[in-house]
Enzyme design. Structure first.
Site, mmCIF file in Angstrom:
data_model
loop_
_atom_site.group_PDB
_atom_site.id
_atom_site.type_symbol
_atom_site.label_atom_id
_atom_site.label_comp_id
_atom_site.label_asym_id
_atom_site.label_seq_id
_atom_site.Cartn_x
_atom_site.Cartn_y
_atom_site.Cartn_z
ATOM 1 N N ASN A 1 1.334 10.366 -10.597
ATOM 2 C CA ASN A 1 0.685 9.307 -9.836
ATOM 3 C C ASN A 1 1.567 8.724 -8.739
ATOM 4 O O ASN A 1 1.064 8.272 -7.705
ATOM 5 C CB ASN A 1 0.260 8.183 -10.792
ATOM 6 C CG ASN A 1 -0.044 6.889 -10.074
ATOM 7 O OD1 ASN A 1 -1.071 6.751 -9.408
ATOM 8 N ND2 ASN A 1 0.864 5.925 -10.175
ATOM 9 N N TYR B 1 0.998 11.366 5.333
ATOM 10 C CA TYR B 1 0.441 11.161 3.999
ATOM 11 C C TYR B 1 -0.625 12.205 3.690
ATOM 12 O O TYR B 1 -0.629 12.816 2.617
ATOM 13 C CB TYR B 1 -0.144 9.757 3.904
ATOM 14 C CG TYR B 1 -0.816 9.430 2.588
ATOM 15 C CD1 TYR B 1 -0.068 9.152 1.458
ATOM 16 C CD2 TYR B 1 -2.204 9.373 2.496
ATOM 17 C CE1 TYR B 1 -0.682 8.836 0.253
ATOM 18 C CE2 TYR B 1 -2.829 9.051 1.301
ATOM 19 C CZ TYR B 1 -2.064 8.781 0.175
ATOM 20 O OH TYR B 1 -2.686 8.473 -1.014
ATOM 21 N N LYS C 1 -0.942 15.087 0.570
ATOM 22 C CA LYS C 1 -2.062 15.125 -0.375
ATOM 23 C C LYS C 1 -2.857 16.426 -0.257
ATOM 24 O O LYS C 1 -3.368 16.938 -1.260
ATOM 25 C CB LYS C 1 -2.968 13.909 -0.164
ATOM 26 C CG LYS C 1 -2.304 12.588 -0.541
ATOM 27 C CD LYS C 1 -1.816 12.588 -1.986
ATOM 28 C CE LYS C 1 -1.220 11.261 -2.398
ATOM 29 N NZ LYS C 1 -0.745 11.257 -3.800
#
Length: 269
Positions: free
Chosen positions: A81, A146, A150
């Site tokens: 996470n 970012y 991902k």
């Protein structure tokens, strides 16, 4: 015998909510974090430990996994996470900033997986839950570093599931949409460039405005738990994010782009 989950980035936000969710279900919880002193009162429960784990330091990863095994004897579920968002124009991002973004959000995650896979194989199975984002399949302005991490997590996860299925190991991807945590303030680093000042200011205002009305992380935590115990072979789970995928699939690209630019940047050019 109670099952055990190891969670990275469990000091706040999704990670903390997930730790509490598994704790309420009777699991042993290894709630790892960079600064264990930041753990809340919930972490004083008998079946909770808070190993120190920094995704940029491989030795802390090995130590956290070893500590968890020493305390609970096994690890049934890994929840990757931990992470943060580097936001701003790509032209203003330094190589060092980009490297740290990938080291935290992707390379560190890979190291955790590589370290824990021998454990899961020896146990005869387990589940790896990787928290990606709707930003792992869609892209929005001023978030390119970012997004890159991902999207990398998505591709790695989809490929990895083929490799480890024969060992009884499942891989899951969680794709949260926007949620109300302190992510915007605590886990977002903004970069700047003089030629993008107006655009960045508009995006910051949009982020602040939207964050105040978002749902909390509890639904994402429940989704992570559901994925962790789901033996169906399903790969992706998208709490709060489904509508974005539907709109992106249904709308012509020109209209989608116009919608995003108008909504987030206050412009349509």
């Amino acid at each position: 015998m109670s099952k055990t989950v190891l969670i990275t980035g469990a000091s706040s936000g999704i990670g903390e909510a997930t730790a509490k969710c598994f704790l309420q279900k009777g699991w042993n919880v290894a709630a790892t974090m960079r600064s264990p002193t930041k753990a809340g009162d919930w972490a004083t429960a008998e079946n909770v430990i808070c190993p120190q784990l920094d995704l940029t330091q491989a030795d802390t990863i090995s130590a956290a996994i070893h500590e968890t095994l020493e305390r609970f004897g096994q690890i049934d579920v890994l929840v990757n996470n931990a992470g943060y968002a580097l936001m701003g124009p790509l032209e203003g991002v330094t190589p060092e900033q980009l490297h740290l973004q990938f080291q935290t959000n992707f390379f560190g995650l890979v190291t955790v997986i590589q370290t824990i896979l021998p454990v899961l194989r020896q146990q005869g199975g387990g589940t790896i839950v990787n928290v990606a984002s709707i930003g792992g399949r869609l892209a929005f302005p001023l978030i390119s570093p970012y997004h890159a991490t991902k999207w990398a997590v998505e591709g790695l996860s989809e490929s990895l599931r083929y490799e480890v299925r024969r060992f009884g190991i499942q891989v899951k991807i969680i794709e949260p949409g926007g949620i109300k945590t302190d992510f915007v303030d605590r886990s977002t680093n903004w970069v700047s460039h003089p030629d993008y000042t107006v655009m960045v200011d508009r995006m910051k205002r949009f982020s602040k405005r939207v964050d105040a009305s978002l749902p909390g992380p509890e639904r994402v935590a429940r989704t992570i738990y559901r994925a962790a115990i789901d033996r169906s072979g399903r790969l992706r789970y998208s709490p709060h994010g489904e509508i974005f995928f539907w709109l992106h699939a249904l709308l012509p690209d020109r209209i989608w782009r116009s919608l995003i630019e108008t909504m987030m940047l206050g412009q349509n050019k």
